[in-house]
Design a protein around this motif. Structure first.
Motif, short mmCIF file in Angstrom:
data_model
loop_
_atom_site.label_atom_id
_atom_site.label_comp_id
_atom_site.label_asym_id
_atom_site.label_seq_id
_atom_site.Cartn_x
_atom_site.Cartn_y
_atom_site.Cartn_z
N VAL A 113 0.85 -1.19 0.00
CA VAL A 113 0.00 0.00 0.00
C VAL A 113 0.89 1.24 0.00
CG1 VAL A 113 -1.87 1.26 1.13
CG2 VAL A 113 -1.78 -1.25 1.31
N LEU A 114 0.78 2.04 -1.06
CA LEU A 114 1.57 3.26 -1.20
C LEU A 114 0.64 4.46 -1.28
CD1 LEU A 114 4.13 2.12 -3.92
CD2 LEU A 114 4.43 2.08 -1.44
N GLY A 115 1.01 5.55 -0.63
CA GLY A 115 0.29 6.79 -0.75
C GLY A 115 1.09 7.78 -1.59
N LEU A 116 0.39 8.62 -2.35
CA LEU A 116 1.04 9.66 -3.14
C LEU A 116 0.23 10.95 -3.03
CD1 LEU A 116 3.18 10.68 -5.12
CD2 LEU A 116 1.72 9.85 -7.00
N VAL A 117 0.82 11.94 -2.38
CA VAL A 117 0.19 13.27 -2.31
C VAL A 117 0.57 14.01 -3.57
CG1 VAL A 117 -0.03 15.41 -1.02
CG2 VAL A 117 0.40 13.26 0.21
N TYR A 118 -0.41 14.21 -4.45
CA TYR A 118 -0.10 14.85 -5.72
C TYR A 118 -0.57 16.30 -5.77
CZ TYR A 118 -4.99 14.14 -7.15
OH TYR A 118 -6.37 14.16 -7.22
N ASP A 119 -1.36 16.71 -4.78
CA ASP A 119 -1.82 18.09 -4.76
C ASP A 119 -1.83 18.63 -3.33
OD1 ASP A 119 -3.20 20.55 -4.96
OD2 ASP A 119 -4.24 19.90 -6.76
N GLN A 120 -2.85 18.32 -2.57
CA GLN A 120 -3.00 18.90 -1.23
C GLN A 120 -3.36 17.81 -0.24
OE1 GLN A 120 -5.12 22.86 -0.34
NE2 GLN A 120 -6.69 21.37 0.15
N ALA A 121 -2.77 17.86 0.94
CA ALA A 121 -3.08 16.88 1.98
C ALA A 121 -3.15 17.60 3.31
CB ALA A 121 -2.02 15.78 2.02
N LEU A 122 -4.34 17.63 3.87
CA LEU A 122 -4.56 18.35 5.12
C LEU A 122 -5.23 17.45 6.13
CD1 LEU A 122 -4.15 20.77 3.09
CD2 LEU A 122 -5.79 22.02 4.47
N LEU A 139 4.63 14.61 -4.61
CA LEU A 139 5.22 15.40 -5.68
C LEU A 139 5.75 16.70 -5.08
CD1 LEU A 139 2.63 14.97 -8.59
CD2 LEU A 139 4.55 13.50 -7.95
N PRO A 140 6.79 17.29 -5.67
CA PRO A 140 7.39 18.50 -5.09
C PRO A 140 6.41 19.65 -4.96
CG PRO A 140 8.83 17.56 -6.76
CD PRO A 140 7.53 16.82 -6.84
N GLU A 141 5.41 19.72 -5.84
CA GLU A 141 4.47 20.82 -5.83
C GLU A 141 3.35 20.64 -4.81
OE1 GLU A 141 4.97 18.82 -8.46
OE2 GLU A 141 6.40 19.98 -9.65
N ALA A 142 3.33 19.51 -4.13
CA ALA A 142 2.25 19.22 -3.20
C ALA A 142 2.29 20.15 -1.99
CB ALA A 142 2.34 17.76 -2.74
N GLU A 143 1.14 20.30 -1.36
CA GLU A 143 1.03 21.08 -0.13
C GLU A 143 0.55 20.14 0.97
OE1 GLU A 143 -1.41 24.87 1.79
OE2 GLU A 143 -1.89 24.16 -0.22
N ILE A 144 1.32 20.06 2.04
CA ILE A 144 0.97 19.16 3.14
C ILE A 144 1.00 19.94 4.45
CG2 ILE A 144 1.51 17.04 4.38
CD1 ILE A 144 2.97 16.04 1.94
N ARG A 145 -0.04 19.79 5.23
CA ARG A 145 -0.05 20.36 6.58
C ARG A 145 -1.19 19.72 7.35
NH1 ARG A 145 -2.34 24.53 3.48
NH2 ARG A 145 -4.44 25.12 4.14
N VAL A 146 -1.03 19.64 8.64
CA VAL A 146 -2.10 19.18 9.51
C VAL A 146 -2.82 20.37 10.12
CG1 VAL A 146 -2.63 17.91 11.63
CG2 VAL A 146 -1.02 16.96 9.99
N MET A 147 -2.09 21.43 10.39
CA MET A 147 -2.70 22.60 11.03
C MET A 147 -1.91 23.85 10.65
SD MET A 147 -3.52 23.13 15.10
CE MET A 147 -4.52 21.64 15.15
N ARG A 148 -2.61 24.89 10.23
CA ARG A 148 -1.96 26.17 9.97
C ARG A 148 -1.46 26.78 11.28
NH1 ARG A 148 -3.13 28.50 4.93
NH2 ARG A 148 -4.77 27.46 3.72
#
Length: 235
Positions: A113-122, A139-148
């Protein structure tokens, strides 16, 4: 600029990739190096509500029942859990836990099982998908955060200025894909030849959870691995 899901699927599997979108829900069976792989995920910065969480879990459970051992790829683009009274009343917490449990069960039954964040992951939409996979990539252009940081300030009662300053030196306080790589939450970035990146991930991703060790080695989480080891030694 992030890749659209169809462009991503075409780069990974070719134009006849077999993945379809039903609104914000992605699913299908693709072929990779002559072998079938189940693809499930979301698009359009989807908020994960009860229906979407259960739809994804259904694909994972059906794969286990009908195709034992088949790999799964989770395509992640989500703004987090659906903030709606209806979903809260229907038990969104249990639906998202069900999705996470299905993914965990697939891993335990020998599915890669592999995950790929290709855009946004919050937030919870990421925690119950990519972070439960054998490994999560981005992907390098992805945006990842749990909390601002403003939300973190409200929860921790610490000034935003202090948290902003801390985020410059400590990835735990900072959003961004590079910081999640440093913390070990994202194993690596996929750049250039995405098919080659997927091929390497399928072959080399460890079954054991090495995120704490990766975070320690990369300097992003310096205490987690040591604390985990102390707990294991005391058990």
């Amino acid at each position: 600029m992030p890749l659209a899901w169809n462009d991503l699927a075409t780069q990974l599997f070719g134009p006849d990739h077999g993945i379809q979108a039903e609104g914000e829900f992605l699913h299908g069976t693709a072929r990779f190096d002559g072998m079938p792989i189940t693809v499930v995920g979301t698009t359009g910065h989807a908020p994960i509500g009860v229906a979407l969480a259960l739809a994804q879990a259904r694909v994972v459970l059906d794969t286990m029942a009908r195709h034992p051992g088949r790999p799964l790829l989770l395509l992640i683009d989500t703004q987090g859990q659906q903030l709606r009274r209806r979903d809260e009343l229907l038990g969104i917490n249990r639906a998202m836990a069900h999705l996470g449990s299905a993914i965990d069960l697939a891993r335990r039954r020998g599915h890669r099982v592999l995950g790929l964040v290709y855009d946004q992951a919050l937030s919870g939409g990421f925690i119950t998908s990519g972070l439960i996979a054998d490994a999560c990539y981005a992907l390098p252009e992805a945006e990842i955060r749990v909390m601002r940081i403003p939300a973190m300030a409200r929860v921790t009662k610490l000034p935003e200025a202090l948290l902003t300053e801390l985020s410059k030196a400590n990835p735990v306080f900072a959003p961004g894909v590079d910081n999640y790589v440093a913390m070990g939450g994202v194993r690596a970035l996929w750049q250039g030849d995405l098919r080659a990146a997927l091929r390497a991930a399928m072959a080399e991703t460890p079954v054991a959870d090495l995120r704490a060790q990766d975070g320690a080695a990369r300097g992003g989480r310096q205490l987690a691995a040591a604390v985990v080891q102390k707990v294991l030694d005391a058990a």
